[in-house]
Write a protein that holds these residues in place. Structure first.
Motif, PDB file in Angstrom:
ATOM      1  N   UNK A   3      50.378  14.400  25.214  1.00 47.65           N
ATOM      2  CA  UNK A   3      51.721  14.482  24.656  1.00 47.65           C
ATOM      3  C   UNK A   3      52.274  13.115  24.280  1.00 47.65           C
ATOM      4  N   UNK A   4      52.121  12.120  25.141  1.00 50.68           N
ATOM      5  CA  UNK A   4      52.680  10.805  24.831  1.00 50.68           C
ATOM      6  C   UNK A   4      51.987  10.161  23.646  1.00 50.68           C
ATOM      7  N   UNK A   5      50.729  10.520  23.392  1.00 53.02           N
ATOM      8  CA  UNK A   5      50.048   9.993  22.207  1.00 53.02           C
ATOM      9  C   UNK A   5      50.600  10.649  20.954  1.00 53.02           C
ATOM     10  N   UNK A   6      50.790  11.958  20.998  1.00 49.65           N
ATOM     11  CA  UNK A   6      51.273  12.686  19.833  1.00 49.65           C
ATOM     12  C   UNK A   6      52.656  12.198  19.424  1.00 49.65           C
ATOM     13  N   UNK A   7      53.506  11.929  20.387  1.00 50.88           N
ATOM     14  CA  UNK A   7      54.866  11.514  20.090  1.00 50.88           C
ATOM     15  C   UNK A   7      54.987  10.024  19.822  1.00 50.88           C
ATOM     16  N   UNK A   8      53.927   9.284  19.963  1.00 52.03           N
ATOM     17  CA  UNK A   8      54.026   7.831  19.931  1.00 52.03           C
ATOM     18  C   UNK A   8      54.438   7.260  18.579  1.00 52.03           C
ATOM     19  N   UNK A   9      54.202   7.963  17.501  1.00 58.88           N
ATOM     20  CA  UNK A   9      54.554   7.419  16.194  1.00 58.88           C
ATOM     21  C   UNK A   9      56.053   7.444  15.942  1.00 58.88           C
ATOM     22  N   UNK A  10      56.781   8.281  16.639  1.00 56.23           N
ATOM     23  CA  UNK A  10      58.200   8.360  16.333  1.00 56.23           C
ATOM     24  C   UNK A  10      59.073   8.175  17.564  1.00 56.23           C
ATOM     25  N   UNK A  11      58.641   7.280  18.429  1.00 54.84           N
ATOM     26  CA  UNK A  11      59.476   6.875  19.551  1.00 54.84           C
ATOM     27  C   UNK A  11      59.934   5.451  19.290  1.00 54.84           C
ATOM     28  N   UNK A  12      60.786   4.943  20.153  1.00 53.51           N
ATOM     29  CA  UNK A  12      61.256   3.571  19.966  1.00 53.51           C
ATOM     30  C   UNK A  12      60.107   2.580  20.109  1.00 53.51           C
ATOM     31  N   UNK A  13      59.202   2.854  21.022  1.00 52.13           N
ATOM     32  CA  UNK A  13      58.018   2.000  21.165  1.00 52.13           C
ATOM     33  C   UNK A  13      56.889   2.679  20.397  1.00 52.13           C
ATOM     34  N   UNK A  14      56.859   2.415  19.104  1.00 51.60           N
ATOM     35  CA  UNK A  14      55.876   3.085  18.254  1.00 51.60           C
ATOM     36  C   UNK A  14      54.488   2.507  18.481  1.00 51.60           C
ATOM     37  N   UNK A  15      53.521   3.391  18.592  1.00 54.41           N
ATOM     38  CA  UNK A  15      52.120   2.997  18.737  1.00 54.41           C
ATOM     39  C   UNK A  15      51.287   3.924  17.885  1.00 54.41           C
ATOM     40  N   UNK A  16      50.130   3.418  17.493  1.00 57.56           N
ATOM     41  CA  UNK A  16      49.196   4.288  16.769  1.00 57.56           C
ATOM     42  C   UNK A  16      48.437   5.110  17.792  1.00 57.56           C
ATOM     43  N   UNK A  17      47.726   6.094  17.313  1.00 59.28           N
ATOM     44  CA  UNK A  17      46.872   6.863  18.203  1.00 59.28           C
ATOM     45  C   UNK A  17      45.542   7.115  17.515  1.00 59.28           C
ATOM     46  N   UNK A  18      44.816   6.012  17.321  1.00 59.40           N
ATOM     47  CA  UNK A  18      43.497   6.072  16.705  1.00 59.40           C
ATOM     48  C   UNK A  18      42.477   6.550  17.725  1.00 59.40           C
ATOM     49  N   UNK A  19      41.477   7.229  17.222  1.00 62.72           N
ATOM     50  CA  UNK A  19      40.381   7.630  18.103  1.00 62.72           C
ATOM     51  C   UNK A  19      39.620   6.381  18.539  1.00 62.72           C
ATOM     52  N   UNK A  20      38.868   6.512  19.592  1.00 65.39           N
ATOM     53  CA  UNK A  20      38.053   5.386  20.061  1.00 65.39           C
ATOM     54  C   UNK A  20      37.046   4.980  18.984  1.00 65.39           C
ATOM     55  N   UNK A  21      36.506   5.949  18.262  1.00 67.77           N
ATOM     56  CA  UNK A  21      35.551   5.653  17.185  1.00 67.77           C
ATOM     57  C   UNK A  21      36.208   4.823  16.085  1.00 67.77           C
TER      58      UNK A  21
END
Length: 104
Positions: A3-21
Motif C-alpha cells: 500500500x505505501x508503495x502504491x500511494x507513494x507517488x501522490x504523498x508529500x514525500x513522493x517516491x518512485x516505485x520501480x521494480x528491482x529489475x
C-alpha cells in the motif's frame, strides 16, 4: 504492491516505485555512463582531437536520453496514471514542465 508503495507517488514525500529489475537496469546504465564521462575527461586530458571528444559526448547524451525515456515511461504508467485516477490533474502541469526541461 504494498500500500505505501502504491500511494507513494501522490504523498508529500513522493517516491518512485520501480521494480528491482528496473532499478538494476537503470543503475547499470548509469554506471556505464559514469565510465563514459570519465573516458571523456581522459580524452580531454590527453588533448584528443576535438571531433573525437564531441562524438564521445554525443554517445553520453544518447545514453542519458535512454535512461530518461525509461524513467518517463515508468512515470507515465504509474505515478501519472495513479494521480490522474485520484483526481490530481495538476500532475499534467508538473509533467509538462518536466518535459520542457528535458527537451532543451
Amino acid at each position: 504492491m504494498r500500500m505505501n508503495e502504491k500511494d507513494s507517488c501522490h504523498t508529500h514525500e513522493r517516491k518512485s516505485h520501480h521494480s528491482e529489475e528496473t532499478k538494476r537496469n537503470l543503475t547499470s546504465r548509469l554506471n556505464r555512463i559514469e565510465g563514459q564521462i570519465r573516458g571523456v575527461k581522459g580524452l580531454i586530458e590527453k588533448d584528443t582531437y576535438c571531433d573525437d571528444v564531441l562524438n564521445q559526448i554525443s554517445a553520453v547524451q544518447s545514453a542519458l536520453n535512454s535512461v530518461s525515456k525509461i524513467l518517463l515511461e515508468g512515470h507515465l504508467r504509474s505515478c501519472v496514471t495513479e494521480r490522474l485516477q485520484a483526481g490530481e490533474t495538476e500532475v499534467v502541469d508538473e509533467l509538462l514542465i518536466t518535459m520542457k526541461k528535458m527537451m532543451k
